[in-house]
Scaffold this active site. Structure first.
Site, PDB file in Angstrom:
ATOM      1  N   ASP A  82     -21.934 -18.698 -42.819  1.00 58.29           N
ATOM      2  CA  ASP A  82     -21.380 -19.891 -42.181  1.00 58.29           C
ATOM      3  C   ASP A  82     -20.250 -20.496 -42.995  1.00 58.29           C
ATOM      4  OD1 ASP A  82     -23.138 -20.727 -44.190  1.00 58.29           O
ATOM      5  OD2 ASP A  82     -24.657 -21.398 -42.771  1.00 58.29           O
ATOM      6  N   ASN A 145     -35.344 -28.246 -42.050  1.00 60.32           N
ATOM      7  CA  ASN A 145     -35.682 -28.353 -40.622  1.00 60.32           C
ATOM      8  C   ASN A 145     -35.932 -26.975 -39.992  1.00 60.32           C
ATOM      9  OD1 ASN A 145     -33.166 -27.222 -40.491  1.00 60.32           O
ATOM     10  ND2 ASN A 145     -32.227 -28.819 -39.242  1.00 60.32           N
ATOM     11  N   HIS A 147     -33.815 -24.374 -40.107  1.00 64.80           N
ATOM     12  CA  HIS A 147     -32.632 -23.610 -39.691  1.00 64.80           C
ATOM     13  C   HIS A 147     -32.427 -22.399 -40.610  1.00 64.80           C
ATOM     14  CE1 HIS A 147     -29.573 -26.171 -42.299  1.00 64.80           C
ATOM     15  NE2 HIS A 147     -30.055 -25.175 -43.009  1.00 64.80           N
ATOM     16  N   GLU A 152     -29.365 -24.496 -35.996  1.00 66.09           N
ATOM     17  CA  GLU A 152     -30.218 -25.675 -36.053  1.00 66.09           C
ATOM     18  C   GLU A 152     -31.329 -25.560 -35.000  1.00 66.09           C
ATOM     19  OE1 GLU A 152     -29.829 -27.335 -38.567  1.00 66.09           O
ATOM     20  OE2 GLU A 152     -27.838 -28.187 -38.884  1.00 66.09           O
TER      21      GLU A 152
HETATM   22  P1  PGA Z   1     -30.525 -24.821 -49.860  1.00 65.32           P
HETATM   23  O1  PGA Z   1     -30.233 -24.811 -48.311  1.00 65.32           O
HETATM   24  O2  PGA Z   1     -30.409 -23.401 -50.340  1.00 65.32           O
HETATM   25  O3  PGA Z   1     -29.444 -25.679 -50.466  1.00 65.32           O
HETATM   26  O4  PGA Z   1     -31.903 -25.356 -50.048  1.00 65.32           O
HETATM   27  C1  PGA Z   1     -30.849 -23.849 -47.532  1.00 65.32           C
HETATM   28  C2  PGA Z   1     -30.354 -23.948 -46.119  1.00 65.32           C
HETATM   29  O5  PGA Z   1     -30.008 -25.046 -45.665  1.00 65.32           O
HETATM   30  O6  PGA Z   1     -30.342 -22.911 -45.433  1.00 65.32           O
END
Ligand code: PGA
Length: 250
Positions: A82, A145, A147, A152
């Site tokens: 992304d 959450n 994702h 999302e």
């Molecule tokens: P993080 O984020 O590695 O900073 O915990 C993970 C994500 O949002 O996929």
């Protein structure tokens, strides 16, 4: 609450390490072996990459293996999950900037072999990846959450790469990286279809803060409410956890 992973295959694919650093050693070895096997037969290795805090220990380990002469990246093409919408790639908080700082500037990958989804035509990313036969291995983190990439909650398993509005919880989790308050609220994400078409998926999660979402994603009925739950149906997803993130699994 202690949750049971949904089936025996899933259980077999869950690796719990003492620390993220130790897990990173095992994952980096797996990736470097796969790269070398592809080199031996003259093939390109297509590696999907994540950003955020989770993959940083793995990137340190891959850099170490490169510096020791154990692996080189000449035959590797990378595909990031992304990028924020409307962000300068020179911004250190862009995912282009993150990848250069945390991996690309420290290994011998030509930058033209590093790929990102583009806001101009997001679904072109799916066509590009499908045209080369899909990704060989893709590493993933998981959002609080549920994702994966920026798919999302509400993202269906056949969703294409696309522009997406970030969830309020994602903005809350990531705004620490934008102290000036200029965090974009939209991003371009690889879609779940291309993610799930990958041969091997490696989901990593570290720390107590990921324990609930890991337990839920492994035990719930797969649905768009929790996009990471779709990994349950993938034939080859490996989960690398530490004691914190595994603490709500039985
Ligand atoms: P993080 O984020 O590695 O900073 O915990 C993970 C994500 O949002 O996929």
């Amino acid at each position: 609450m202690i949750s049971e992973p949904a089936n025996a295959t899933l259980r077999k694919n869950i690796h719990v390490s003492d620390s993220a650093a130790k897990a990173a050693v095992a994952i980096a070895r797996k990736i470097s072996n796969a790269i070398k096997q592809h080199q031996l037969i003259g093939k390109t290795f297509r590696l999907g990459l994540a950003t955020g805090a989770t993959p940083v220990p793995l990137y340190k380990e891959l850099i170490k293996l490169y510096q020791q002469g154990d692996v080189n990246f000449k035959n590797v093409h990378t595909y990031n999950l992304d990028e924020y919408d409307e962000i300068s790639f020179d911004n250190p908080n862009s995912y282009h900037g993150f990848m250069r700082e945390n991996l690309f500037d420290h290994i011998n990958i030509p930058l033209e072999q590093t790929h990102f989804p583009s806001g101009d035509d997001p679904a072109a990313y799916d066509r590009e990846i499908a045209s080369v036969g899909g990704l060989d291995l893709l590493i993933l983190g998981i959002g609080s959450n549920g994702h994966i990439a920026f798919n999302e909650p509400g993202s269906e398993k056949d969703s294409p790469s696309r522009l997406i509005e970030l969830d309020a919880s994602t903005i809350a989790d990531n705004k620490q990286y934008f102290p000036d308050g200029d965090m974009p609220t939209r991003a371009i994400t690889m879609g779940l279809k291309t993610i799930l078409d990958t041969k091997t998926l490696v989901l990593m999660a570290w720390g107590d803060s990921k324990a609930s979402i890991i337990a839920e994603s492994l035990s719930c009925t797969p649905s768009a409410d929790l996009p990471a739950s779709f990994l349950q149906d993938h034939p080859n997803t490996l989960y690398f956890l530490d004691h914190g993130s595994a603490s709500k699994l039985s």
